[in-house]
Motif scaffolding. Structure first.
Motif, PDB file in Angstrom:
ATOM      1  N   THR A   1      10.113   9.875   6.649  1.00 39.40           N
ATOM      2  CA  THR A   1      11.268   9.683   5.761  1.00 39.40           C
ATOM      3  C   THR A   1      12.473  10.502   6.226  1.00 39.40           C
ATOM      4  O   THR A   1      13.619  10.085   6.022  1.00 39.40           O
TER       5      THR A   1
ATOM      6  N   GLY B   1      14.722   7.655   6.587  1.00 35.28           N
ATOM      7  CA  GLY B   1      15.101   7.465   5.194  1.00 35.28           C
ATOM      8  C   GLY B   1      13.916   7.138   4.306  1.00 35.28           C
ATOM      9  O   GLY B   1      12.875   6.667   4.778  1.00 35.28           O
TER      10      GLY B   1
ATOM     11  N   SER C   1      13.694   4.967   1.703  1.00 34.24           N
ATOM     12  CA  SER C   1      13.618   3.701   0.984  1.00 34.24           C
ATOM     13  C   SER C   1      12.840   2.631   1.727  1.00 34.24           C
ATOM     14  O   SER C   1      12.796   2.596   2.953  1.00 34.24           O
TER      15      SER C   1
ATOM     16  N   CYS D   1      12.854   0.267  11.681  1.00 30.35           N
ATOM     17  CA  CYS D   1      13.562   1.495  12.022  1.00 30.35           C
ATOM     18  C   CYS D   1      14.318   1.306  13.330  1.00 30.35           C
ATOM     19  O   CYS D   1      13.769   0.772  14.290  1.00 30.35           O
TER      20      CYS D   1
END
Length: 146
Positions: free
Chosen positions: A64, A68, A70, A91
């Motif tokens: 994360t 990120g 989400s 990603c």
């Protein structure tokens, strides 16, 4: 691109982008990861990790932190697999290099990318376990005419 079944997932992947050793690479490199969501939070697990190689040493950080926290709703699988809810996260890799992903449970990683004139895509690894016990090939059947 081959999509592997959950029975072939692994806990650790090491992979390289095509331009990691110099030469012609691709302008866009991606990593796609299929992983079970954290059962308590239904989010990316805190202990899913991403590694970047530098001088032969892998430096790890939380997945994360790298990409990120989400997950898009459309990327959460609608069906449970072995009692777990899985998701997919795409990603953008930060450049040509050797990378790794690890987690305590089996996951799947796909490496893909492209440029204006070419592209690539493949599983970043996978188990080669025997699935099932069928050892007799099916006899082919042909129908001629209509």
């Amino acid at each position: 691109m081959d999509v592997l079944p959950v029975s072939q997932y692994q806990r650790y992947f090491t992979f390289a982008t095509p331009g990691s050793r110099g030469g012609i690479g691709f302008s866009r490199n991606y990593l796609g990861v299929v992983f079970p969501l954290d059962s308590a939070t239904q989010a990316i697990p805190a202990d899913l990790e991403f590694g970047t190689s530098s001088n032969g040493v892998m430096t790890w950080k939380a997945f994360t932190a790298a990409f990120g926290p989400s997950v898009l709703t459309k990327d959460i699988f609608p069906r449970l697999v072995n009692g777990k809810r899985y998701a997919f996260k795409e990603c953008i890799l930060p450049g040509d290099n050797v990378y790794a992903v690890r987690y305590k449970e089996p996951i799947m990683c796909y490496s893909y990318g492209g440029s204006d004139y070419d592209s690539y895509g493949h599983p970043a690894g996978g188990g080669l376990y025997t699935v099932g016990s069928d050892t007799v090939p099916t006899a082919p059947m042909f129908t001629v005419g209509s």
